[in-house]
Design a protein around this motif. Structure first.
Motif, short mmCIF file in Angstrom:
data_model
loop_
_atom_site.label_atom_id
_atom_site.label_comp_id
_atom_site.label_asym_id
_atom_site.label_seq_id
_atom_site.Cartn_x
_atom_site.Cartn_y
_atom_site.Cartn_z
N ARG A 81 -63.69 28.01 -30.19
CA ARG A 81 -62.23 27.87 -30.30
C ARG A 81 -61.67 27.09 -29.11
N GLU A 82 -62.16 27.38 -27.91
CA GLU A 82 -61.66 26.66 -26.74
C GLU A 82 -62.04 25.18 -26.79
N LEU A 83 -63.29 24.92 -27.22
CA LEU A 83 -63.73 23.52 -27.32
C LEU A 83 -62.90 22.77 -28.36
N SER A 84 -62.52 23.48 -29.44
CA SER A 84 -61.81 22.79 -30.53
C SER A 84 -60.38 22.43 -30.12
N LEU A 85 -59.92 22.92 -28.98
CA LEU A 85 -58.58 22.54 -28.51
C LEU A 85 -58.59 21.15 -27.87
N PHE A 86 -59.81 20.64 -27.63
CA PHE A 86 -59.95 19.32 -26.99
C PHE A 86 -60.63 18.37 -27.97
N PRO A 87 -60.51 17.06 -27.73
CA PRO A 87 -61.24 16.14 -28.61
C PRO A 87 -62.73 16.10 -28.24
N LYS A 88 -63.44 17.15 -28.60
CA LYS A 88 -64.87 17.22 -28.31
C LYS A 88 -65.62 17.39 -29.62
N GLU A 89 -66.81 16.83 -29.69
CA GLU A 89 -67.64 17.02 -30.88
C GLU A 89 -68.34 18.36 -30.78
N ILE A 90 -68.25 19.15 -31.87
CA ILE A 90 -68.86 20.49 -31.84
C ILE A 90 -69.80 20.65 -33.03
N TYR A 91 -71.03 21.06 -32.75
CA TYR A 91 -71.99 21.38 -33.81
C TYR A 91 -72.45 22.81 -33.59
N PHE A 92 -72.37 23.61 -34.66
CA PHE A 92 -72.64 25.05 -34.51
C PHE A 92 -73.85 25.43 -35.36
N PHE A 93 -74.82 26.10 -34.74
CA PHE A 93 -76.02 26.58 -35.43
C PHE A 93 -76.10 28.08 -35.21
N GLN A 94 -76.30 28.81 -36.30
CA GLN A 94 -76.33 30.27 -36.16
C GLN A 94 -77.50 30.84 -36.95
#
Ligand code: FAD
Ligand code: FES
Length: 271
Positions: A135-148
Motif C-alpha cells: 500500500r505504501e509503495l502504491s502511493l508512489f510511481p513505483k513498479e510493484i510485483y507481488f508473489f504469494q
C-alpha cells in the motif's frame, strides 16, 4: 554483546485498545481490526506490535505480530494472524468490544525511499507485513510485483485487499490446489529470468526461514538488493532480554530482531 547503532524508530506506546472487527479468513487465519490511533499514526510497513494474548499472565510472554494495515485517519490497525498455538488461540477468541493489551509500533520497518521497482514475496502468513508495504509503495510511481505462496487452497486469503490496491499477485500453492504449483521462490526466480530483471530492483520478502534463505540466494545471484522480515521467537520485543538475537552475517556479532530488525538487508544477518 555488541550491536550496530540504528536509526531510532518512534517511541512505542502501550495500552488497552478495543477490537472493532474480527473476521476468520479461512480455517486457520483471522484478521482483527483494533482502534489504536496512537499506534496507527506512527506505524510504518514492517513494524510490529507485541500483544498480550489473554487477560491473565498465562501465557506469560507477549506475542509479536506484523502490522497488516494501518489507517491513521480512522485510527485503526489490522493484524492477520495464523492460529498455531496457545497465544494465537486465545487471540482468536477476541470479539468486537473486547480490549487488547498492545505495545507498539516496534522495530525497524522496510526502507522504500530509493526503490524504483519492487518485487514482494510472501510465504504463508509472511504476507502480513507485505500488504502494508504494497500500500505504501502504491502511493508512489513505483513498479510493484507481488508473489504469494501458500501451502494449499485452504490457506489462500487477503487477495481482495491486494485487489483494492490494483495488485494482482502471482499465487503459488505447494500442492497446486490454487494458482501455480510449487514454491513461491520458483515463481520469483522465473519472473526475474524471463523479464531479465536488472540490478536496481529491490526484493522484499517475509516467510519461513528456508524461503528467506532462497530469496537471499536469488538476490545475490541476480545482483539485486533485498530486504526481508524475520519472524524469530521473541520475549520483551524492545531489546532488553536478548531473547531474539541472531548471528550477524560476519558470524562474529549479533543483531536483535526486535530492535535492529525485524527487517534486515541482505547480508546483514546469517540465515
Ligand atoms: C516480528 C514478527 C512478526 C510476526 N508477524 C506475524 C503475523 O503478522 N501474523 C502471524 O500469524 N504471526 C506472526 N508472527 C509469528 C507469531 O508471533 C507466532 O506465530 C506467535 O507468537 C505464536 O504464538 P502461540 O502462543 O500461538 O504459539 P506457541 O505456542 O508459542 O507456538 C506454537 C507453534 O508455533 C511456532 N511458532 C511460535 N512462534 C513462532 C514465530 N515467531 N515464528 C514462527 N513460528 C512460531 C512454534 O514453533 C510452535 O510450533 C510474527 C513474529 C515476529 C517475530
Ligand atoms: S525480544 Fe527481547 S531483546 Fe528482542
Amino acid at each position: 554483546m555488541k550491536t550496530d547503532p540504528v536509526l531510532k524508530p518512534p517511541k512505542p506506546v502501550i495500552g488497552q485498545y478495543p477490537v472493532v472487527e474480527q473476521t476468520w479468513l479461512n480455517e486457520a487465519y483471522f484478521k482483527i481490526r483494533i482502534l489504536a490511533d496512537d499506534i496507527a499514526e506512527k506505524a510504518s510497513p514492517g513494524q510490529f506490535v507485541n500483544v498480550r494474548p489473554g487477560q491473565t499472565y498465562d501465557p506469560l510472554l507477549r506475542r509479536p505480530f506484523s502490522i497488516y494495515l494501518a489507517d491513521p485517519e480512522e485510527g485503526w490497525i489490522e493484524l492477520v494472524i495464523k492460529q498455531v498455538g496457545r497465544g494465537t488461540e486465545l487471540l482468536s477468541r477476541l470479539r468486537v468490544g473486547d480490549q487488547i493489551d498492545m505495545l507498539g509500533p516496534l522495530g525497524r520497518g522496510f526502507d522504500i525511499e530509493t526503490v524504483e521497482t519492487a518485487i514482494l514475496a510472501g510465504g504463508g502468513v509472511g504476507l502480513a507485513p507485505l500488504v502494508f508495504l504494497a500500500r505504501e509503495l502504491s502511493l508512489f510511481p513505483k513498479e510493484i510485483y507481488f508473489f504469494q505462496g501458500f501451502q494449499s487452497k485452504a490457506d489462500v486469503c487477503c487477495l481482495e485487499d491486494l485487489a483494492a490496491l490494483n495488485i494482482a499477485p502471482v499465487v503459488t500453492t505447494d500442492d497446486g490446489s490454487f494458482g501455480r504449483k510449487g514454491f513461491v521462490t520458483e515463481a520469483v526466480k522465473d519472473f526475474i529470468k524471463d523479464r531479465n530483471v536488472q540490478s536496481g530492483t529491490e526484493l522484499f520478502a517475509c516467510g519461513p526461514e528456508p524461503m528467506l534463505k532462497e530469496i537471499c540466494n536469488i538476490v545475490d545471484f541476480y545482483h539485486l538488493t533485498g530486504q526481508f522480515s524475520l519472524e524469530t521467537r521473541m520475549a520483551c520485543g524492545i531489546g532488553a532480554c536478548m531473547g531474539c538475537a541472531v548471528p550477524a552475517f560476519d558470524g562474529e556479532d549479533y543483531r536483535l530482531v526486535c530492535r535492529d530488525g525485524p527487517v534486515f538487508r541482505n547480508r546483514e544477518v546469517l540465515l
